[in-house]
Design a protein around this motif. Structure first.
Motif, PDB file in Angstrom:
ATOM      1  N   UNK A 172      -2.189  31.046 -62.489  1.00 28.28           N
ATOM      2  CA  UNK A 172      -2.573  29.750 -61.914  1.00 28.28           C
ATOM      3  C   UNK A 172      -2.383  28.628 -62.923  1.00 28.28           C
ATOM      4  N   UNK A 173      -2.701  28.888 -64.190  1.00 27.60           N
ATOM      5  CA  UNK A 173      -2.640  27.830 -65.200  1.00 27.60           C
ATOM      6  C   UNK A 173      -1.262  27.681 -65.840  1.00 27.60           C
ATOM      7  N   UNK A 174      -0.480  28.763 -65.908  1.00 32.67           N
ATOM      8  CA  UNK A 174       0.797  28.700 -66.623  1.00 32.67           C
ATOM      9  C   UNK A 174       2.013  28.535 -65.722  1.00 32.67           C
ATOM     10  N   UNK A 175       1.835  28.661 -64.418  1.00 28.02           N
ATOM     11  CA  UNK A 175       2.991  28.652 -63.517  1.00 28.02           C
ATOM     12  C   UNK A 175       3.797  27.351 -63.608  1.00 28.02           C
ATOM     13  N   UNK A 176       3.159  26.271 -64.065  1.00 29.58           N
ATOM     14  CA  UNK A 176       3.834  24.971 -64.133  1.00 29.58           C
ATOM     15  C   UNK A 176       4.656  24.788 -65.412  1.00 29.58           C
ATOM     16  N   UNK A 177       4.692  25.805 -66.267  1.00 31.33           N
ATOM     17  CA  UNK A 177       5.405  25.684 -67.538  1.00 31.33           C
ATOM     18  C   UNK A 177       6.879  26.048 -67.438  1.00 31.33           C
ATOM     19  N   UNK A 178       7.310  26.567 -66.282  1.00 31.89           N
ATOM     20  CA  UNK A 178       8.719  26.944 -66.117  1.00 31.89           C
ATOM     21  C   UNK A 178       9.618  25.720 -66.137  1.00 31.89           C
ATOM     22  N   UNK A 179      10.677  25.793 -66.927  1.00 35.53           N
ATOM     23  CA  UNK A 179      11.634  24.694 -66.987  1.00 35.53           C
ATOM     24  C   UNK A 179      12.118  24.454 -68.408  1.00 35.53           C
ATOM     25  N   UNK A 180      12.826  23.347 -68.601  1.00 39.41           N
ATOM     26  CA  UNK A 180      13.396  23.004 -69.904  1.00 39.41           C
ATOM     27  C   UNK A 180      12.410  22.129 -70.681  1.00 39.41           C
ATOM     28  N   UNK A 203      10.449  30.495 -68.851  1.00 39.45           N
ATOM     29  CA  UNK A 203      10.344  31.091 -67.520  1.00 39.45           C
ATOM     30  C   UNK A 203       8.992  31.783 -67.415  1.00 39.45           C
ATOM     31  N   UNK A 204       8.255  31.481 -66.357  1.00 36.08           N
ATOM     32  CA  UNK A 204       6.940  32.078 -66.110  1.00 36.08           C
ATOM     33  C   UNK A 204       7.085  33.041 -64.934  1.00 36.08           C
ATOM     34  N   UNK A 205       6.885  34.336 -65.202  1.00 38.14           N
ATOM     35  CA  UNK A 205       7.097  35.362 -64.178  1.00 38.14           C
ATOM     36  C   UNK A 205       5.768  36.044 -63.844  1.00 38.14           C
ATOM     37  N   UNK A 206       5.292  35.934 -62.594  1.00 38.74           N
ATOM     38  CA  UNK A 206       4.072  36.658 -62.232  1.00 38.74           C
ATOM     39  C   UNK A 206       4.337  38.162 -62.287  1.00 38.74           C
ATOM     40  N   UNK A 207       3.440  38.899 -62.914  1.00 40.05           N
ATOM     41  CA  UNK A 207       3.663  40.340 -63.055  1.00 40.05           C
ATOM     42  C   UNK A 207       3.545  41.022 -61.695  1.00 40.05           C
ATOM     43  N   UNK A 208       4.518  41.855 -61.388  1.00 40.64           N
ATOM     44  CA  UNK A 208       4.573  42.513 -60.087  1.00 40.64           C
ATOM     45  C   UNK A 208       4.157  43.972 -60.197  1.00 40.64           C
ATOM     46  N   UNK A 209       3.678  44.524 -59.089  1.00 35.74           N
ATOM     47  CA  UNK A 209       3.328  45.933 -59.016  1.00 35.74           C
ATOM     48  C   UNK A 209       4.416  46.693 -58.276  1.00 35.74           C
TER      49      UNK A 209
END
Length: 359
Positions: A172-180, A203-209
């Protein structure tokens, strides 16, 4: 914006849920009872939060009235109390908005990839600065950082570093960090004192199961090789490093952090699954309306999102036109204010959409 219509709609939902819970038939349906009880608890939390905001706002007004008639020697202390209450109210408003627009991925652990872009060695050093910034923010937030892979330069920079962050509300807090991310400063490698501009991509990647992404083993090519560090020196003499290629998409990942080939393979599979899951999310985003794609959290990797200007001690986030002159503190992991502003800007867009649908 004032989400009154959304709250009114949720009040109706709460009454309907309470009506169903009070019906005699519900006791014979345990699954339905559990579902309704969970929904009731979620809705009650929203209205308890609203009541908390109203109570704090009444308290704020009382202190404002007190300030008007207080003697000069007491005014400074009252002003500090007012400032503290105002910040508390702002936090509660943000929490309310987050409850109104729930994010099912918010509690996921997150894999972060930082890659040096244009700028050579200086870009690699900037990548190291960004890694430290996120590591310090994680430390301040009580999160755990686990480095999965890195490609270090002789000067201590990173051509690439991949790490996982575990904890509450990480995505929730880091998802906005993706980009240059762009830096403007005099490089350590520059003798003439000229300001250079370099960049790194985050690149911010949510960990998947395994339930999120099913991977067919027959579609993988797995290679092993010797791990190496800065300057080409071997970390170990066995082929413990693992490279996995997902043949249908061409996505390739490699991990060489551990001496155990088995452990590196497990980490590489986690990274591959996260990248495939992120690709699915990006595909879903591309099919949404233009309005949705312009959300703050769209995660466009090619978008220049932030500039770190050292001569002016300035950090500017270009998406929300936010500028801070606390560059040193931000690079030391003090990201809370910036993150809160990004969350709020994105929630405003989502709340407007939700209100439009309720009309």
């Amino acid at each position: 914006m004032n989400p009154v219509k959304i709250l009114d709609s949720l009040r109706k939902q709460l009454k309907e849920v309470e009506k169903e819970l009070s019906s005699p038939e519900i006791s014979s349906n345990p699954d339905k009872l559990m579902e309704l009880s969970k929904k009731h608890a979620e809705l009650r939390e929203i209205f308890l939060l609203e009541e908390g905001i109203e109570a704090k706002e009444r308290e704020l007004q009382e202190w404002k009235d007190l300030l008007e008639f207080s003697p000069p020697d007491e005014q400074e202390e009252i002003k500090q109390t007012l400032e503290h209450l105002q910040k508390e109210i702002e936090k509660l408003h943000l929490e309310l908005k987050m409850r109104l627009v729930p994010d099912e991925d918010s509690d996921r652990n997150t894999i972060v990839e930082i890659r040096a872009g244009a700028g050579g060695e200086e870009a690699a050093l900037f990548s190291a600065d960004l890694f430290r910034m996120y590591a310090r923010f994680a430390e301040r937030s009580g999160w755990k950082v686990d480095v999965l892979d890195m490609n270090e330069t002789n000067l201590g920079g990173y051509k690439e570093i991949v790490f996982e962050i575990k904890g509450k509300d990480v995505y929730r807090k880091l998802r906005y960090e993706s980009g240059v991310h762009r830096v403007q400063r005099v490089p350590r490698t520059e003798s003439g004192g000229r300001i250079h501009t370099s960049a790194a991509t985050v690149a911010i990647l949510p960990k998947a199961t395994e339930l999120d992404v099913k991977i067919d083993p027959s579609e993988l090519r797995i290679d092993t090789f010797r791990a190496s560090g800065a300057g080409g020196q071997h970390v170990n003499k066995t082929e413990s490093a693992v490279r996995i290629v997902h043949l249908p998409t061409g996505i390739a990942v490699s991990v060489q952090r551990d001496r155990s080939q088995h452990q590196n393979k497990a980490r590489a599979m986690e990274l591959l699954r996260a990248r495939l899951f992120d690709m699915m999310l990006q595909d879903q985003m591309s099919k949404m309306s233009q309005k949705r794609r312009l959300q703050i959290g769209s995660g466009d990797r090619s978008e220049k999102i932030r500039t770190y200007n050292f001569p002016q001690s300035r950090v500017t986030d270009h998406r929300i036109n936010y500028t801070s002159y606390r560059l040193a503190e931000i690079l030391d992991g003090d990201l809370e204010e910036l993150v809160s502003r990004l969350i709020e800007a994105d929630l405003e867009i989502k709340l407007k959409e939700l209100q439009e649908r309720l009309k």
